[in-house]
Design an enzyme around this catalytic site. Structure first.
Site, PDB file in Angstrom:
ATOM      1  CG  ASN A   1      -0.422   0.558   2.319  1.00 27.31           C
ATOM      2  OD1 ASN A   1      -0.310   1.838   2.626  1.00 27.31           O
ATOM      3  ND2 ASN A   1       0.147  -0.052   3.471  1.00 27.31           N
TER       4      ASN A   1
ATOM      5  N   GLY B   1      -0.568   6.759   1.297  1.00 27.07           N
ATOM      6  CA  GLY B   1      -0.101   8.353   1.654  1.00 27.07           C
ATOM      7  C   GLY B   1      -0.371   9.066   2.689  1.00 27.07           C
TER       8      GLY B   1
ATOM      9  CG  ASN C   1      -0.605   5.683  13.875  1.00 29.79           C
ATOM     10  OD1 ASN C   1      -0.207   6.229  13.112  1.00 29.79           O
ATOM     11  ND2 ASN C   1       0.292   4.672  14.144  1.00 29.79           N
TER      12      ASN C   1
ATOM     13  CG  ASN D   1       3.692   5.895  11.336  1.00 28.25           C
ATOM     14  OD1 ASN D   1       4.956   5.612  11.043  1.00 28.25           O
ATOM     15  ND2 ASN D   1       3.018   6.180  10.284  1.00 28.25           N
TER      16      ASN D   1
ATOM     17  CB  CYS E   1       6.524  10.264   8.701  1.00 31.39           C
ATOM     18  SG  CYS E   1       5.020   9.658   9.184  1.00 31.39           S
TER      19      CYS E   1
ATOM     20  CG  ASN F   1       4.585   1.047   9.929  1.00 32.38           C
ATOM     21  OD1 ASN F   1       3.957   0.822   9.045  1.00 32.38           O
ATOM     22  ND2 ASN F   1       4.641   2.422  10.289  1.00 32.38           N
ATOM     23  CB  THR F   2       4.540  -1.702   5.407  1.00 35.89           C
ATOM     24  OG1 THR F   2       4.430  -0.238   5.828  1.00 35.89           O
ATOM     25  CG2 THR F   2       2.773  -1.826   6.058  1.00 35.89           C
TER      26      THR F   2
ATOM     27  N   GLY G   1      -3.624  -6.209  11.388  1.00 34.02           N
ATOM     28  CA  GLY G   1      -3.960  -5.307  10.490  1.00 34.02           C
ATOM     29  C   GLY G   1      -4.528  -5.893   9.109  1.00 34.02           C
TER      30      GLY G   1
HETATM   31  C1  LIG Z   1      -3.674  -0.051   3.782  1.00 33.55           C
HETATM   32  C2  LIG Z   1      -2.552   0.217   5.046  1.00 33.55           C
HETATM   33  C3  LIG Z   1      -2.596   1.417   5.581  1.00 33.55           C
HETATM   34  C4  LIG Z   1      -1.859   1.648   6.929  1.00 33.55           C
HETATM   35  N1  LIG Z   1      -1.708   3.092   7.360  1.00 33.55           N
HETATM   36  C5  LIG Z   1      -0.932   2.954   8.451  1.00 33.55           C
HETATM   37  C6  LIG Z   1      -0.891   4.374   9.310  1.00 33.55           C
HETATM   38  O1  LIG Z   1      -1.536   5.410   8.936  1.00 33.55           O
HETATM   39  N2  LIG Z   1      -0.068   4.417  10.475  1.00 33.55           N
HETATM   40  C7  LIG Z   1       0.942   3.286  10.706  1.00 33.55           C
HETATM   41  O2  LIG Z   1       1.364   3.578  11.705  1.00 33.55           O
HETATM   42  N3  LIG Z   1       0.761   2.113  10.129  1.00 33.55           N
HETATM   43  C8  LIG Z   1       0.032   1.980   8.914  1.00 33.55           C
HETATM   44  N4  LIG Z   1      -0.126   0.748   8.149  1.00 33.55           N
HETATM   45  C9  LIG Z   1       0.797  -0.218   8.629  1.00 33.55           C
HETATM   46  C10 LIG Z   1      -0.078  -1.134   9.785  1.00 33.55           C
HETATM   47  O3  LIG Z   1      -0.556  -0.512  10.912  1.00 33.55           O
HETATM   48  C11 LIG Z   1       0.572  -2.451  10.292  1.00 33.55           C
HETATM   49  O4  LIG Z   1       1.831  -1.819  11.022  1.00 33.55           O
HETATM   50  C12 LIG Z   1       1.313  -3.251   9.068  1.00 33.55           C
HETATM   51  O5  LIG Z   1       0.173  -3.314   8.045  1.00 33.55           O
HETATM   52  C13 LIG Z   1       1.758  -4.688   9.269  1.00 33.55           C
HETATM   53  O6  LIG Z   1       0.601  -5.504   9.826  1.00 33.55           O
HETATM   54  P1  LIG Z   1      -0.317  -6.449   9.052  1.00 33.55           P
HETATM   55  O7  LIG Z   1       0.604  -7.288   8.470  1.00 33.55           O
HETATM   56  O8  LIG Z   1      -1.041  -7.190  10.135  1.00 33.55           O
HETATM   57  O9  LIG Z   1      -1.212  -5.696   8.006  1.00 33.55           O
HETATM   58  C14 LIG Z   1      -0.931   0.782   7.332  1.00 33.55           C
HETATM   59  C15 LIG Z   1      -1.069  -0.650   6.486  1.00 33.55           C
HETATM   60  C16 LIG Z   1      -2.061  -0.824   5.513  1.00 33.55           C
HETATM   61  C17 LIG Z   1      -2.229  -2.246   5.056  1.00 33.55           C
END
Ligand SMILES: Cc1cc2nc3c(=O)[nH]c(=O)nc-3n(C[C@H](O)[C@H](O)[C@H](O)COP(=O)(O)O)c2cc1C
Ligand SMILES: Cc1cc2nc3c(=O)[nH]c(=O)nc-3n(C[C@H](O)[C@H](O)[C@H](O)COP(=O)(O)OP(=O)(O)OC[C@H]3O[C@@H](n4cnc5c(N)ncnc54)[C@H](O)[C@@H]3O)c2cc1C
Ligand code: FES
Lengths: 263, 308
Positions: free
Chosen positions: B74, B77, B104, B132, B135, B197-198, B270
């Site tokens: 993803n 943004g 967050n 978070n 950034c 995080n990702t 997530g």
């Molecule tokens: C579509 C999407 C949007 C995300 N937005 C945020 C965000 O705004 N802030 C943040 O700290 N992490 C964000 N993440 C990361 C998730 O909170 C999480 O750390 C990450 O997806 C790993 O977990 P999962 O494998 O269970 O999804 C986002 C993930 C996805 C897939």
């Protein structure tokens, strides 16, 4: 909006890559409107991971609903392998729906024809005085014939177009619009199909002063406005304060003039 | 082994007590309300909402997401409504339902994070703040706060000073040594760390011969990242004393228990919310049943057990 496991009560192979499933899901069928969609988890396991969105093709009186899909990749392939009696997990009904008007022209291209059957059905049931023009297009006769057949049962005679000329007009379904609608300005168009087709229809409608609703497709992860993955840009006319539109919630049906069409 | 009728599920994240260890991951659960038809929101350990900035953000142009083997990329943004609209339009709903809310937050500078924390200090119904730090720091040449231990330490310390709320720092996995980052934010005063995080990745279309995402790169999430996330939680658990929240590819109660055994006091779900909007409730039920079956009276007994 509900999540439930729905048993498959009927499976039809309409063409080599075209499958229609009938799913028993009264709780979803009861509130569904034409243009709305479902997300389906095509099977257990991690690959493919995400649910797949499908338009509601038709609602049947016994609380069933149908989806019509083309086998493209892993998700639709595994859906196509399911047998009567097996269940799939559904979430729906999702998104908004087509508005009805006294004179409606439904324009469908390929699998975009799927939601138009439900719309035509609703118009016939709830507003039978509505004037309807139906224009359907697809690549060839083999693909178009099974999609067009059910409209006849509603007493509608579609005008047809195929890319290869094997049935109806040889060319684009868009070519049929001027002849079908003439110079009248009361027409309102409901359109679903490939993006370039909808863009062309939108442009024509703007020129002729016909209101036009289009049903968009984007990649979707959640279908419920949680991931924000399905963003599309609005036209300046739609005042969003600089925000994107989200197809799963603001759509999938949009007024064509609210969208920033991309080349 | 005796079956336990109702095991204790409540956990502590420093000053924050939660009734159970199942949380949602930011950005995958909207502002909570989106999941009302599917989950008893107040029954979750906490709802972690979409990342909030000082001003609303429109996010990246589409396409923003693409599926990959056992996961997804993803590049949303950080589209969000901004802190004022969050507090006035989104928070009251969660508060009225008795949800514990973790906000967050993200910013371009230390000052922005501090102003967000100050605003949330005053808001009614916030249980904790999660930074978070993935950034970019615009004032420091765009290096991510989470990619440099000094920046991460400085940000944690500055927000700690102004925060009246428990402070969780969410770590980025896109670093050489995540243990170093965890220690830096612990020293900076974080009450807990959440990870991961990702992972930054990309996809290219052979049809268009271009990157699939308009942003070119995106964050990888889902089952594909679970082994990496689990290793990082295990590793960090050996290096910090503050509690850890495990995140990354958790979709079943078994996944959740693995993270707890690796040293996580709580977990976040997530991408699994997209696959099954009822996933959090199912995971919570599964953890409870597991403890009962194993004759474990308190989930806290197994936190970090795989390390002992
Ligand atoms: C579509 C999407 C949007 C995300 N937005 C945020 C965000 O705004 N802030 C943040 O700290 N992490 C964000 N993440 C990361 C998730 O909170 C999480 O750390 C990450 O997806 C790993 O977990 P999962 O494998 O269970 O999804 C986002 C993930 C996805 C897939
Ligand atoms: C609101 C909505 C309604 C839809 N209704 C129907 C329908 O009634 N009948 C039907 O056959 N299809 C419909 N689609 C498209 C359908 O979701 C995709 O064909 C399906 O997800 C493909 O999955 P797959 O795993 O088989 O193929 P994949 O390998 O995932 O994809 C095959 C091809 O389809 C494209 N694709 C994948 N997911 C989507 C998506 N969500 N939207 C658009 N294109 C996609 C991919 O880019 C690729 O080119 C709809 C999509 C949306 C968003
Ligand atoms: S598909 Fe997730 S927000 Fe629309």
């Amino acid at each position: 909006m509900q999540q439930l496991d729905a048993p498959i009560t009927r499976r039809e192979q309409l063409a080599p890559d075209l499958v229609r499933l009938t799913l028993l899901a009264p709780a979803i069928a009861a509130g569904a409107r034409p243009g709305q969609f479902l997300t389906i988890k095509s099977g257990p396991g991690h690959d493919p991971l995400l649910r797949r969105p499908f338009s509601i093709h038709r609602v049947v009186a016994d609380g069933s609903l149908q989806v019509l899909f083309k086998v493209l990749g892993p998700g639709t392939r595994s859906l196509a392998r399911l047998k009567v009696g097996e269940s799939v997990n559904l979430v729906g009904p999702l998104g908004n729906y087509f508005q009805r008007f006294p004179a409606m022209c439904l324009v469908g291209g390929g699998l975009g024809i799927a939601p138009l059957l439900f719309l035509a059905q609703e118009i016939r049931d709830q507003a039978p005085e509505t004037r309807i023009e139906l224009l359907l297009g697809a690549r060839n006769r083999q693909e178009l014939a099974p999609l067009a057949a059910d409209f006849a049962d509603l007493g509608l005679t579609p005008r047809l177009a195929t890319d290869d000329g094997s049935w109806g007009h040889h060319g684009l379904v868009t070519d049929l619009i001027p002849q079908a609608l003439g110079a009248e300005r009361d027409w309102r168009i409901g359109c679903c199909g490939p993006y370039p087709m909808m863009r062309a229809v939108a442009a024509l409608c703007q020129e002729r002063g016909w209101g036009c609703q289009v049903s968009l497709e984007t990649m979707m992860a959640c279908g419920i406005k949680a991931c924000l993955g399905c963003a599309v840009a609005p036209s300046p006319r739609r005042e969003t304060g600089g925000r994107y539109l989200h197809v799963c919630q603001d759509g999938p049906v949009f007024n064509s003039e609210d969208l920033a069409w991309t080349p | 082994m005796d079956a336990v009728t109702s095991p204790n599920l409540s956990v502590r994240l420093g000053p924050l007590s939660l009734p159970n260890p199942v949380l949602t991951a930011s950005g995958t659960f909207g502002y909570g309300r989106e999941y009302e038809p599917f989950v008893d929101l107040a029954g979750l350990g906490a709802v972690v909402v979409k990342g909030i900035s000082l001003l609303p953000r429109a996010g990246n142009p589409p396409p923003r997401i693409v599926e990959t083997p056992c996961g997804m990329l993803n590049a949303i943004g950080l589209e969000n409504v901004g802190v004022e609209r969050f507090v006035s339009d989104k928070l009251p709903y969660l508060r009225e339902r008795g949800c514990r809310v973790i906000v967050n937050i993200l910013g371009d500078s230390v000052e922005e994070y501090c102003r967000l924390v100050e605003r949330l200090n005053e808001a009614e119904g916030v249980s904790a703040v999660e930074l978070n730090i993935s950034c970019p720091n615009v004032k420091r040449g765009g290096v991510a706060f989470g990619a440099n231990e000094r920046l991460a330490h400085e940000l944690t310390q500055a927000t700690r000073r102004v925060s009246r709320l428990p402070l969780i720092v969410k770590l980025s996995p896109n670093v050489t040594d995540i243990g170093l980052m965890a220690r830096a934010v612990e020293e900076g005063g974080a009450d807990a760390v959440s990870l991961i995080n990702t992972l930054i990745g990309m996809a290219i279309s052979v049809k268009t011969r271009k990157p699939v995402l308009a942003n070119v790169t995106g964050g990888l999430s889902g089952p594909a990242i679970k082994p990496v996330a689990l290793r990082m939680v295990y590793q960090v658990a050996g290096q910090v004393r503050i509690p850890i929240i495990g995140i990354g590819g958790i979709g079943t109660w078994q996944d959740a228990v693995e993270f707890i055994l690796a040293g996580a006091s709580a977990i976040q779900v997530g991408t699994a919310n997209f696959v099954n909007p009822g996933a959090t409730a199912a995971i919570l039920g599964g953890i409870r049943a597991y403890l009962q079956e194993q004759g474990i009276g308190d989930v806290n007994e197994i936190i970090g057990e795989a390390r002992r």
